[in-house]
Write an enzyme that holds these catalytic residues in place. Structure first.
Site, PDB file in Angstrom:
ATOM      1  N   ARG A   6       0.852  -1.180   0.000  1.00 48.62           N
ATOM      2  CA  ARG A   6       0.000   0.000   0.000  1.00 48.62           C
ATOM      3  C   ARG A   6       0.895   1.240   0.000  1.00 48.62           C
ATOM      4  O   ARG A   6       2.102   1.144   0.240  1.00 48.62           O
ATOM      5  CB  ARG A   6      -0.904  -0.011   1.225  1.00 48.62           C
ATOM      6  N   SER A  55       0.743   4.134   1.916  1.00 45.39           N
ATOM      7  CA  SER A  55       0.921   5.002   3.080  1.00 45.39           C
ATOM      8  C   SER A  55       2.381   5.000   3.520  1.00 45.39           C
ATOM      9  O   SER A  55       3.155   4.097   3.181  1.00 45.39           O
ATOM     10  CB  SER A  55       0.035   4.533   4.231  1.00 45.39           C
ATOM     11  N   THR A 107     -10.450   5.974  17.216  1.00 45.06           N
ATOM     12  CA  THR A 107      -9.968   4.642  16.853  1.00 45.06           C
ATOM     13  C   THR A 107     -10.879   4.058  15.783  1.00 45.06           C
ATOM     14  O   THR A 107     -12.070   4.361  15.746  1.00 45.06           O
ATOM     15  CB  THR A 107      -9.924   3.682  18.063  1.00 45.06           C
ATOM     16  N   ARG A 111     -10.614  -2.223  20.112  1.00 40.73           N
ATOM     17  CA  ARG A 111     -10.236  -1.119  21.002  1.00 40.73           C
ATOM     18  C   ARG A 111     -11.461  -0.387  21.529  1.00 40.73           C
ATOM     19  O   ARG A 111     -11.500   0.007  22.696  1.00 40.73           O
ATOM     20  CB  ARG A 111      -9.292  -0.161  20.261  1.00 40.73           C
ATOM     21  N   LYS A 112     -12.466  -0.182  20.681  1.00 45.52           N
ATOM     22  CA  LYS A 112     -13.687   0.488  21.136  1.00 45.52           C
ATOM     23  C   LYS A 112     -14.319  -0.281  22.288  1.00 45.52           C
ATOM     24  O   LYS A 112     -14.741   0.308  23.289  1.00 45.52           O
ATOM     25  CB  LYS A 112     -14.682   0.616  19.971  1.00 45.52           C
ATOM     26  N   GLY A 153      -8.203   6.281   7.938  1.00 38.78           N
ATOM     27  CA  GLY A 153      -7.140   6.949   7.200  1.00 38.78           C
ATOM     28  C   GLY A 153      -5.773   6.522   7.694  1.00 38.78           C
ATOM     29  O   GLY A 153      -5.640   5.829   8.704  1.00 38.78           O
ATOM     30  N   GLN A 196      -0.804   9.628   9.346  1.00 39.54           N
ATOM     31  CA  GLN A 196      -0.651  11.077   9.224  1.00 39.54           C
ATOM     32  C   GLN A 196      -2.004  11.766   9.125  1.00 39.54           C
ATOM     33  O   GLN A 196      -2.213  12.835   9.714  1.00 39.54           O
ATOM     34  CB  GLN A 196       0.220  11.419   8.004  1.00 39.54           C
ATOM     35  N   ARG A 239      -4.819  10.679  10.453  1.00 34.65           N
ATOM     36  CA  ARG A 239      -5.429  10.626  11.779  1.00 34.65           C
ATOM     37  C   ARG A 239      -4.783  11.644  12.725  1.00 34.65           C
ATOM     38  O   ARG A 239      -5.475  12.270  13.530  1.00 34.65           O
ATOM     39  CB  ARG A 239      -5.336   9.208  12.343  1.00 34.65           C
TER      40      ARG A 239
END
Length: 311
Positions: A9, A11, A122, A127-128, A145, A148, A150
């Protein structure tokens, strides 16, 4: 010899991983070429991962490129790899694992996790759910996203903090923004968190495959992830299911797996830990713990989650 084409990817974090792979291969005298491929998970940013409705949202397009021969290797964050790999592909290697913890990242050096109006960003279902269990004062907000993107949203004030994997934060050199390291005994990570997975076509030339495996694979990490992924596969879960699994080694060298499942509201929490001395039984250990969790109430949690999403 043609360069080894490494699919990734686009990113910054994904490119860090791909370049890390390239460096290892170049140390073995192999030429490399990095090929950037956009995945569905990179494009669809207006929905949470569990709403996109497809497995392999960060891997599918890379796998297509492996099949067509456009790339030789696909590099993934191991936690993003679906629990079942297509028959014509295989996971060739797992690179040495980084620290596995979740961390809280903020521009506020005095961030208080107990403040009543806390908003944490998040995109992880796990995690939630865990935040609802351990920090019921906090409200979570979707944070999709790349890292960077986020962090930009964080700086704009959309959240007080982000909850992220330490590995990505550290690799992108944002350690100075870490305000809290969440204990892995409570915030048990997702299967594979902290490792880089290398995927290839099963029909890749055997001699080349072995060379790549020797250059990239870290056996203790690989064995640990076999257990974690067997757990995940038996749970029939992916990134949209709030399951967790962490395999570690005891001082005596036994493989210990801590796996479980948490309900979306954080109220129901089923976990199990077991150790084995024969590491060849790593996958059997993952299956055994998953089956136990399902029998002890995990199946009802999964049924409730799926019914909730259909509704």
């Amino acid at each position: 010899m043609k360069p080894i084409r490494i699919g990734t990817r686009g990113s910054k974090l994904a490119l860090w991983q791909a370049n890390h792979v390239a460096d290892r291969l170049q140390q073995r005298g192999l030429a490399t070429e990095i090929v950037i491929i956009t995945t569905k998970g990179d494009v669809v940013l207006d929905r949470s991962l569990d709403k996109i409705g497809a497995k392999g949202v960060f891997t599918e397009e890379l796998e297509i490129s492996l099949r067509t021969g456009h790339i030789d290797l696909a590099v993934h964050s191991a936690k993003d790899v679906q629990s079942t790999i297509p028959d014509d592909l295989e996971l060739l290697a797992f690179m040495e694992r980084e620290q596995v913890n979740d961390v809280v990242v903020s521009f506020d050096p005095n961030l208080d996790l107990t403040r009543p109006d806390l908003v944490l960003g998040t995109s992880s279902t796990r995690r939630k759910a865990m935040l609802q269990r351990y920090y019921p004062n906090a409200r979570t907000a979707e944070a999709r996203g790349n890292l960077q993107t986020r962090l930009r949203k964080l700086e704009e004030g959309q959240y007080h903090a982000l909850v992220l994997a330490y590995a990505g934060v550290h690799r992108m050199e944002y350690d100075d923004l870490i305000r809290h390291v969440l204990p892995a005994t409570q915030f048990v990570p997702a299967a594979g968190q902290g490792s880089v997975a290398i995927e290839c076509a099963r029909n890749l030339q055997p001699e080349l495959k072995e060379t790549l495996h020797q250059a990239l694979d870290h056996l203790p990490t690989h064995t640990a992830l076999l257990a974690e992924r067997a757990f995940l596969r038996t749970m029939e879960g992916g990134c949209s299911i709030p399951s967790f699994a962490l395999a570690t080694y005891t001082p005596e060298g036994a493989l210990k797996l801590h796996g479980g499942l948490i309900s979306l509201n954080g109220q129901q929490y089923i976990e199990e830990t077991k150790s084995i001395t024969n590491q060849a039984e790593a996958e059997a250990l993952g299956v055994q713990i998953a089956e136990s969790v399902l029998q002890r109430g995990g199946q009802e949690i999964l049924d409730d989650i799926r019914a909730h999403r259909v509704a």
